[in-house]
Scaffold this active site. Structure first.
Site, PDB file in Angstrom:
ATOM      1  CB  SER A 196      -0.915   0.018   1.225  1.00 48.30           C
ATOM      2  OG  SER A 196      -1.580   1.260   1.286  1.00 48.30           O
ATOM      3  CB  THR A 214      -6.734  -2.250   1.466  1.00 50.26           C
ATOM      4  OG1 THR A 214      -6.686  -2.585   0.084  1.00 50.26           O
ATOM      5  CG2 THR A 214      -5.557  -2.878   2.189  1.00 50.26           C
ATOM      6  CE  LYS A 254     -11.023  -1.656  -0.516  1.00 52.50           C
ATOM      7  NZ  LYS A 254     -10.989  -1.039  -1.838  1.00 52.50           N
ATOM      8  CG  ASN A 298     -12.201   3.335   0.761  1.00 47.87           C
ATOM      9  OD1 ASN A 298     -13.043   4.018   1.332  1.00 47.87           O
ATOM     10  ND2 ASN A 298     -11.565   3.762  -0.307  1.00 47.87           N
ATOM     11  CG  ASP A 324     -12.053   2.659  -3.768  1.00 46.63           C
ATOM     12  OD1 ASP A 324     -11.048   3.340  -3.491  1.00 46.63           O
ATOM     13  OD2 ASP A 324     -12.136   1.446  -3.513  1.00 46.63           O
ATOM     14  CB  ILE A 352      -8.459   1.891 -11.480  1.00 50.16           C
ATOM     15  CG1 ILE A 352      -8.727   0.397 -11.400  1.00 50.16           C
ATOM     16  CG2 ILE A 352      -9.673   2.629 -12.020  1.00 50.16           C
ATOM     17  CD1 ILE A 352      -9.700   0.064 -10.273  1.00 50.16           C
ATOM     18  CE1 TYR A 375      -3.050   1.873  -6.852  1.00 48.62           C
ATOM     19  CE2 TYR A 375      -0.722   2.304  -6.470  1.00 48.62           C
ATOM     20  CZ  TYR A 375      -1.941   1.796  -6.041  1.00 48.62           C
ATOM     21  OH  TYR A 375      -2.034   1.202  -4.815  1.00 48.62           O
ATOM     22  N   GLY A 390      -4.404   5.420 -12.910  1.00 46.10           N
ATOM     23  CA  GLY A 390      -4.969   5.076 -11.603  1.00 46.10           C
ATOM     24  C   GLY A 390      -4.441   5.897 -10.435  1.00 46.10           C
TER      25      GLY A 390
HETATM   26  N1  LIG Z   1      -6.290   3.405  -8.321  1.00 47.31           N
HETATM   27  C1  LIG Z   1      -6.888   3.059  -7.189  1.00 47.31           C
HETATM   28  O1  LIG Z   1      -7.050   3.861  -6.259  1.00 47.31           O
HETATM   29  C2  LIG Z   1      -7.432   1.689  -7.025  1.00 47.31           C
HETATM   30  C3  LIG Z   1      -8.462   1.420  -6.107  1.00 47.31           C
HETATM   31  C4  LIG Z   1      -8.948   0.117  -5.998  1.00 47.31           C
HETATM   32  C5  LIG Z   1      -8.391  -0.905  -6.786  1.00 47.31           C
HETATM   33  N2  LIG Z   1      -7.379  -0.600  -7.656  1.00 47.31           N
HETATM   34  C6  LIG Z   1      -6.788  -1.647  -8.498  1.00 47.31           C
HETATM   35  O2  LIG Z   1      -7.844  -2.256  -9.234  1.00 47.31           O
HETATM   36  C7  LIG Z   1      -7.570  -3.637  -9.451  1.00 47.31           C
HETATM   37  C8  LIG Z   1      -8.781  -4.473  -9.035  1.00 47.31           C
HETATM   38  O3  LIG Z   1      -9.022  -4.325  -7.642  1.00 47.31           O
HETATM   39  P1  LIG Z   1     -10.264  -5.033  -6.905  1.00 47.31           P
HETATM   40  O4  LIG Z   1     -10.262  -4.538  -5.522  1.00 47.31           O
HETATM   41  O5  LIG Z   1     -11.488  -4.937  -7.716  1.00 47.31           O
HETATM   42  O6  LIG Z   1      -9.766  -6.560  -6.915  1.00 47.31           O
HETATM   43  P2  LIG Z   1     -10.663  -7.873  -6.942  1.00 47.31           P
HETATM   44  O7  LIG Z   1     -11.945  -7.655  -6.212  1.00 47.31           O
HETATM   45  O8  LIG Z   1      -9.756  -8.984  -6.537  1.00 47.31           O
HETATM   46  O9  LIG Z   1     -11.033  -8.072  -8.525  1.00 47.31           O
HETATM   47  C9  LIG Z   1     -10.037  -8.399  -9.463  1.00 47.31           C
HETATM   48  C10 LIG Z   1     -10.614  -8.326 -10.873  1.00 47.31           C
HETATM   49  O10 LIG Z   1      -9.557  -8.625 -11.800  1.00 47.31           O
HETATM   50  C11 LIG Z   1      -9.914  -9.758 -12.594  1.00 47.31           C
HETATM   51  N3  LIG Z   1      -8.741 -10.602 -12.839  1.00 47.31           N
HETATM   52  C12 LIG Z   1      -7.736 -10.877 -11.978  1.00 47.31           C
HETATM   53  N4  LIG Z   1      -6.845 -11.712 -12.564  1.00 47.31           N
HETATM   54  C13 LIG Z   1      -7.320 -11.969 -13.817  1.00 47.31           C
HETATM   55  C14 LIG Z   1      -6.856 -12.757 -14.913  1.00 47.31           C
HETATM   56  N5  LIG Z   1      -5.701 -13.451 -14.839  1.00 47.31           N
HETATM   57  N6  LIG Z   1      -7.586 -12.772 -16.063  1.00 47.31           N
HETATM   58  C15 LIG Z   1      -8.734 -12.074 -16.148  1.00 47.31           C
HETATM   59  N7  LIG Z   1      -9.241 -11.307 -15.148  1.00 47.31           N
HETATM   60  C16 LIG Z   1      -8.535 -11.269 -13.999  1.00 47.31           C
HETATM   61  C17 LIG Z   1     -10.922 -10.514 -11.758  1.00 47.31           C
HETATM   62  O11 LIG Z   1     -11.670 -11.350 -12.591  1.00 47.31           O
HETATM   63  P3  LIG Z   1     -12.378 -12.676 -11.996  1.00 47.31           P
HETATM   64  O12 LIG Z   1     -13.667 -12.201 -11.357  1.00 47.31           O
HETATM   65  O13 LIG Z   1     -12.590 -13.503 -13.200  1.00 47.31           O
HETATM   66  O14 LIG Z   1     -11.430 -13.274 -10.998  1.00 47.31           O
HETATM   67  C18 LIG Z   1     -11.721  -9.347 -11.147  1.00 47.31           C
HETATM   68  O15 LIG Z   1     -12.622  -8.832 -12.083  1.00 47.31           O
HETATM   69  C19 LIG Z   1      -6.285  -3.923  -8.651  1.00 47.31           C
HETATM   70  O16 LIG Z   1      -5.213  -3.881  -9.548  1.00 47.31           O
HETATM   71  C20 LIG Z   1      -6.178  -2.765  -7.676  1.00 47.31           C
HETATM   72  O17 LIG Z   1      -4.844  -2.459  -7.338  1.00 47.31           O
HETATM   73  C21 LIG Z   1      -6.901   0.667  -7.803  1.00 47.31           C
END
Ligand SMILES: NC(=O)c1ccc[n+]([C@@H]2O[C@H](COP(=O)([O-])OP(=O)(O)OC[C@H]3O[C@@H](n4cnc5c(N)ncnc54)[C@H](OP(=O)(O)O)[C@@H]3O)[C@@H](O)[C@H]2O)c1
Length: 278
Positions: free
Chosen positions: A15, A62, A66, A87, A102, A217, A219, A240
């Site tokens: 983080s 995180t 959540k 969050n 978010d 998103i 980063y 992001g």
């Molecule tokens: N910029 C920001 O402030 C911010 C805030 C929040 C999150 N994020 C980023 O956003 C991303 C998602 O976060 P989250 O909290 O939503 O995580 P999450 O709940 O674990 O969801 C992950 C997503 O990615 C998909 N995914 C993961 N591996 C994959 C693969 N090999 N092939 C296809 N799809 C895949 C998953 O699909 P499935 O459902 O098929 O597993 C799901 O849709 C992370 O990289 C996180 O760092 C950024």
């Protein structure tokens, strides 16, 4: 006693929030602290019940806490209630309060990077159906998006996401992407694909119209392959980092009673950290 805030997650080592809050504490000359706490799921309930006694004023939450943290709150904002995930936590009148920042973070970042992006939202596409995608779909609906296509590997998860929102959400398989991207005004990557250490996001942007906006998103890296490809095509883009910075503002305001600003200096410090130059 100085006010102390936390971030809890499992894992939490990755983080950047501690650096963001430390920068603001420094800049604003506030005597306070923001601590990183690796908290396994089985310890969450106990932690939430006792953190105030241990001198914390609140903190960030995180993955994977959540949803459980939302359930432990005595009061939440309407956004958190809609998403059933928080969050940001703080104590108010002796009770645990929660918010999901978010949504606001995503919108503030896109507003800054691509002013006017929300004027044409006839069709948007969101890649992913996890917690972040849920917040983004909600954010897009709040700005009047009429038709949102969610593209996710696991169908059950995209169906679960659709069930949380009334109408206007369509689902597509990754194999249907060329079709899903046709006539899209805004494409958002809300999967973890393209992040350092994760598989690449392989997607052909050719079906997107020339006026489309592409947001990612992820980063780390700051410019993902998706954003680089969009930029090469002359499309407007948003990364992001802005979402990460803006989502931190409400928490700091609750804990330390001062509203911090997302400044170029803050951005530069986090960029240097991500690029390994700090
Ligand atoms: N910029 C920001 O402030 C911010 C805030 C929040 C999150 N994020 C980023 O956003 C991303 C998602 O976060 P989250 O909290 O939503 O995580 P999450 O709940 O674990 O969801 C992950 C997503 O990615 C998909 N995914 C993961 N591996 C994959 C693969 N090999 N092939 C296809 N799809 C895949 C998953 O699909 P499935 O459902 O098929 O597993 C799901 O849709 C992370 O990289 C996180 O760092 C950024």
């Amino acid at each position: 006693m100085i006010p102390r805030a936390f971030i809890i997650g499992w894992p939490v080592a990755q983080s950047r929030s501690p650096l963001i809050h430390a920068t603001w504490l420094d800049e604003l000359r506030i005597e306070g602290a923001y601590e990183r706490i690796a908290l396994p799921p089985q310890e969450l309930e106990g932690f939430l019940a006792t953190f105030a006694e241990r001198g914390f004023v609140g903190g960030n939450v995180t993955i994977p806490h959540k949803e459980k943290a939302f359930a432990a709150c005595a009061a939440t904002t309407p956004t958190a209630a809609r998403l059933q995930a928080v969050n940001t936590l703080w104590m108010e009148s002796g009770k645990l309060h929660g918010e999901n920042t978010d949504v606001m973070g995503f919108l503030a970042s896109l507003d800054e990077d691509v002013p006017g992006w929300g004027k044409t939202l006839k069709k948007t596409a969101v890649l992913g159906a996890g917690g972040a995608a849920r917040a983004i779909v909600y954010a897009l609906l709040s700005r009047g998006a009429r038709r949102i296509v969610v593209v996710n590997r696991t169908k059950a998860r995209s169906e679960e996401l659709r069930s949380r929102f009334d109408g206007s959400i369509e689902l597509a398989d990754p194999g249907d992407l060329p079709n899903a991207l046709t006539n899209v005004d805004l494409l958002v990557n809300a999967t973890s694909l393209g992040m350092v250490g994760q598989p690449p996001l392989e997607i052909d942007l050719a079906p997107l119209p020339d006026h489309a906006v592409v947001a990612d998103i992820v980063y780390v890296p700051l410019e993902t392959a998706l954003l680089a490809a969009a930029r090469r095509r002359g499309l407007r883009t948003s990364g992001g980092l802005g979402m990460l910075l803006y989502q931190a503002v409400p928490g700091f305001t609750h804990w330390f009673d001062v509203r911090p600003r997302v400044t170029p200096a803050l951005r530069a410090r986090i960029v240097a950290d991500i690029e390994g130059k700090r």
